[in-house]
Design a protein around this motif. Sequence first.
Motif, mmCIF file in Angstrom:
data_model
loop_
_atom_site.group_PDB
_atom_site.id
_atom_site.type_symbol
_atom_site.label_atom_id
_atom_site.label_comp_id
_atom_site.label_asym_id
_atom_site.label_seq_id
_atom_site.Cartn_x
_atom_site.Cartn_y
_atom_site.Cartn_z
ATOM 1 N N MET A 1 0.844 -1.204 0.000
ATOM 2 C CA MET A 1 0.000 0.000 0.000
ATOM 3 C C MET A 1 0.875 1.248 0.000
ATOM 4 S SD MET A 1 -3.244 0.638 2.505
ATOM 5 C CE MET A 1 -2.672 2.104 3.314
ATOM 6 N N SER A 2 0.452 2.290 -0.718
ATOM 7 C CA SER A 2 1.240 3.516 -0.750
ATOM 8 C C SER A 2 0.970 4.348 0.505
ATOM 9 C CB SER A 2 0.885 4.329 -1.996
ATOM 10 O OG SER A 2 -0.330 4.999 -1.816
ATOM 11 N N GLU A 3 1.870 5.299 0.769
ATOM 12 C CA GLU A 3 1.697 6.151 1.956
ATOM 13 C C GLU A 3 0.810 7.351 1.642
ATOM 14 O OE1 GLU A 3 5.982 6.914 2.683
ATOM 15 O OE2 GLU A 3 6.016 5.078 1.510
ATOM 16 N N ILE A 4 0.294 7.419 0.409
ATOM 17 C CA ILE A 4 -0.521 8.570 0.024
ATOM 18 C C ILE A 4 -1.991 8.231 0.255
ATOM 19 C CG2 ILE A 4 -1.171 10.076 -1.887
ATOM 20 C CD1 ILE A 4 1.620 9.534 -3.067
ATOM 21 N N PRO A 5 -2.686 8.978 1.141
ATOM 22 C CA PRO A 5 -4.073 8.625 1.451
ATOM 23 C C PRO A 5 -5.015 8.871 0.276
ATOM 24 C CG PRO A 5 -3.393 10.607 2.638
ATOM 25 C CD PRO A 5 -2.190 10.122 1.904
ATOM 26 N N ILE A 6 -5.994 7.971 0.144
ATOM 27 C CA ILE A 6 -7.025 8.102 -0.883
ATOM 28 C C ILE A 6 -8.349 8.332 -0.154
ATOM 29 C CG2 ILE A 6 -8.242 6.938 -2.764
ATOM 30 C CD1 ILE A 6 -5.660 5.243 -3.176
ATOM 31 N N LEU A 7 -8.959 9.500 -0.339
ATOM 32 C CA LEU A 7 -10.208 9.833 0.355
ATOM 33 C C LEU A 7 -11.388 9.552 -0.557
ATOM 34 C CD1 LEU A 7 -9.116 13.331 1.759
ATOM 35 C CD2 LEU A 7 -8.832 11.085 2.824
ATOM 36 N N LYS A 8 -12.499 9.098 0.059
ATOM 37 C CA LYS A 8 -13.715 8.840 -0.706
ATOM 38 C C LYS A 8 -14.727 9.931 -0.393
ATOM 39 C CE LYS A 8 -16.823 5.014 -1.815
ATOM 40 N NZ LYS A 8 -18.167 5.553 -1.567
ATOM 41 N N ILE A 9 -15.207 10.594 -1.450
ATOM 42 C CA ILE A 9 -16.251 11.617 -1.283
ATOM 43 C C ILE A 9 -17.381 11.234 -2.230
ATOM 44 C CG2 ILE A 9 -16.827 14.071 -1.464
ATOM 45 C CD1 ILE A 9 -13.803 14.638 -1.271
ATOM 46 N N GLY A 10 -18.478 10.700 -1.681
ATOM 47 C CA GLY A 10 -19.569 10.221 -2.528
ATOM 48 C C GLY A 10 -19.052 9.118 -3.432
ATOM 49 N N ASP A 11 -19.246 9.284 -4.755
ATOM 50 C CA ASP A 11 -18.758 8.245 -5.668
ATOM 51 C C ASP A 11 -17.414 8.633 -6.294
ATOM 52 O OD1 ASP A 11 -19.747 10.269 -7.183
ATOM 53 O OD2 ASP A 11 -21.177 9.054 -8.321
ATOM 54 N N LEU A 29 0.944 4.061 -5.755
ATOM 55 C CA LEU A 29 -0.275 4.872 -5.819
ATOM 56 C C LEU A 29 -1.144 4.442 -7.002
ATOM 57 C CD1 LEU A 29 -2.048 7.263 -4.948
ATOM 58 C CD2 LEU A 29 -0.607 8.743 -6.346
ATOM 59 N N GLN A 30 -0.486 4.215 -8.143
ATOM 60 C CA GLN A 30 -1.202 3.777 -9.340
ATOM 61 C C GLN A 30 -1.952 2.464 -9.065
ATOM 62 O OE1 GLN A 30 1.287 3.939 -12.926
ATOM 63 N NE2 GLN A 30 0.446 1.979 -13.507
ATOM 64 N N ASP A 32 -2.802 1.177 -6.039
ATOM 65 C CA ASP A 32 -3.818 1.380 -4.997
ATOM 66 C C ASP A 32 -5.082 2.009 -5.573
ATOM 67 O OD1 ASP A 32 -2.118 0.410 -3.172
ATOM 68 O OD2 ASP A 32 -1.840 2.254 -2.024
ATOM 69 N N LEU A 33 -4.871 3.041 -6.412
ATOM 70 C CA LEU A 33 -6.024 3.757 -6.959
ATOM 71 C C LEU A 33 -6.860 2.828 -7.830
ATOM 72 C CD1 LEU A 33 -5.172 7.376 -8.107
ATOM 73 C CD2 LEU A 33 -7.150 6.613 -6.801
ATOM 74 N N THR A 34 -6.185 2.024 -8.634
ATOM 75 C CA THR A 34 -6.907 1.111 -9.514
ATOM 76 C C THR A 34 -7.748 0.131 -8.691
ATOM 77 O OG1 THR A 34 -5.014 1.307 -10.983
ATOM 78 C CG2 THR A 34 -6.627 -0.356 -11.533
ATOM 79 N N GLN A 35 -7.154 -0.399 -7.601
ATOM 80 C CA GLN A 35 -7.905 -1.301 -6.700
ATOM 81 C C GLN A 35 -9.108 -0.594 -6.103
ATOM 82 O OE1 GLN A 35 -7.214 -4.434 -6.165
ATOM 83 N NE2 GLN A 35 -5.139 -4.617 -7.011
ATOM 84 N N ARG A 36 -8.870 0.646 -5.644
ATOM 85 C CA ARG A 36 -9.941 1.369 -4.943
ATOM 86 C C ARG A 36 -11.097 1.743 -5.879
ATOM 87 N NH1 ARG A 36 -8.860 4.116 -0.072
ATOM 88 N NH2 ARG A 36 -10.981 4.895 -0.302
ATOM 89 N N GLY A 60 4.523 11.790 -15.032
ATOM 90 C CA GLY A 60 3.604 12.026 -16.141
ATOM 91 C C GLY A 60 3.010 10.728 -16.663
ATOM 92 N N ARG A 61 3.884 9.713 -16.769
ATOM 93 C CA ARG A 61 3.404 8.412 -17.243
ATOM 94 C C ARG A 61 2.421 7.806 -16.241
ATOM 95 N NH1 ARG A 61 6.711 2.938 -18.157
ATOM 96 N NH2 ARG A 61 7.989 3.861 -16.531
ATOM 97 N N MET A 62 2.699 7.997 -14.936
ATOM 98 C CA MET A 62 1.791 7.497 -13.908
ATOM 99 C C MET A 62 0.411 8.150 -14.054
ATOM 100 S SD MET A 62 1.753 8.322 -9.851
ATOM 101 C CE MET A 62 1.091 9.930 -10.210
ATOM 102 N N LEU A 63 0.391 9.481 -14.278
ATOM 103 C CA LEU A 63 -0.897 10.181 -14.421
ATOM 104 C C LEU A 63 -1.645 9.670 -15.649
ATOM 105 C CD1 LEU A 63 0.242 13.832 -13.554
ATOM 106 C CD2 LEU A 63 -1.041 12.260 -12.078
ATOM 107 N N ASN A 64 -0.902 9.474 -16.758
ATOM 108 C CA ASN A 64 -1.502 8.916 -17.977
ATOM 109 C C ASN A 64 -2.075 7.525 -17.720
ATOM 110 O OD1 ASN A 64 -1.635 10.431 -20.340
ATOM 111 N ND2 ASN A 64 0.564 10.242 -20.718
ATOM 112 N N ASN A 65 -1.313 6.692 -17.012
ATOM 113 C CA ASN A 65 -1.748 5.321 -16.738
ATOM 114 C C ASN A 65 -3.004 5.300 -15.880
ATOM 115 O OD1 ASN A 65 0.411 4.330 -18.136
ATOM 116 N ND2 ASN A 65 1.575 3.640 -16.352
ATOM 117 N N ILE A 66 -3.028 6.137 -14.840
ATOM 118 C CA ILE A 66 -4.200 6.178 -13.957
ATOM 119 C C ILE A 66 -5.434 6.581 -14.760
ATOM 120 C CG2 ILE A 66 -5.280 7.411 -12.021
ATOM 121 C CD1 ILE A 66 -2.488 7.525 -10.717
ATOM 122 N N ALA A 67 -5.266 7.588 -15.635
ATOM 123 C CA ALA A 67 -6.403 8.038 -16.456
ATOM 124 C C ALA A 67 -6.876 6.916 -17.373
ATOM 125 C CB ALA A 67 -6.008 9.276 -17.261
ATOM 126 N N ALA A 68 -5.928 6.196 -17.977
ATOM 127 C CA ALA A 68 -6.292 5.122 -18.907
ATOM 128 C C ALA A 68 -6.967 3.966 -18.168
ATOM 129 C CB ALA A 68 -5.047 4.627 -19.642
#
Lengths: 129, 134
Positions: A1-11, A29-30, A32-36, A60-68
């Motif tokens: 798990m990454s040390e960067i918190p992921i907050l949930k607000i509604g959906d 982070l990439q 974790d976010l995909t799992q979440r 930059g590649r991480m941001l692109n990957n998360i978006a994809a």
Amino acid sequence: MSEIPILKIGDCLLVSIQVDMHDRLAMALQDDLTQRIVSDRARGVMIDISALEIVDSFIGRMLNNIAAMSRVLDAVTVVVGMRPAVAITLVELGLALTGVRTALNVDKGLAMIRGIIDNAEHADAHRDR
Amino acid sequence: MLIETGETMPLRTSDDVVRVRQAVRARAVAAGFSLVDQTKIVTAASEIARNTIDYGGGGVLRIEVLRDGRRLGVRLTFTDQGPGIPDIALALTDGYTSGGGLGLGLSGAKRLSNEFAITSSLGHGTTVTLARWK
């Protein structure tokens, strides 16, 4: 798990990157976010990078990957808060982040995600009729 | 041209890349760089530091603050003893990568620098030197 918190607000999921990320942290982070996105049935992901002093090709590649990945999982990603000096440098570096939606700040980012989700639901409802 | 200050840092792990970014930022601030110029040289440093680790098997970075008359600059010299680069022109092409990256590291860092040079010897290693002036 990454040390960067992921907050949930509604959906939506909200990530605010407040540390200078080393590469393994960015990869974590990439993942974790995909799992979440799946476990929380999220429709939107907002990534606040207002604290980031640089975005290099790896981040930059991480941001692109998360978006994809979120697109494949039927969620919308918006990156918010990019500093002007970072934007200038990114373009000169040759990274246009063409696959990533961006907004100036968290407010505009949330509105953008809301608009895209509502539009999609409206289109779905229309088709089902 | 005078060398005002200098320091040498190891490049072994991805944590070292973060330390390099912070050290280069501190030197660029001390040299009076604008925020955009700081961001450009720190980003270039991050790209080449990662290359030194991923492709060169690790190495060292020498950071120097230069003075040329009234101008101040920051020069970065990355040295590794890795396999070397067989075709430097190809390695400098946008989108070319021998690894899994975007292929923007070398070419992008060159665009972000005022001076940029690569020397490489197959089997002996690579040295990348870049400088940015205030």
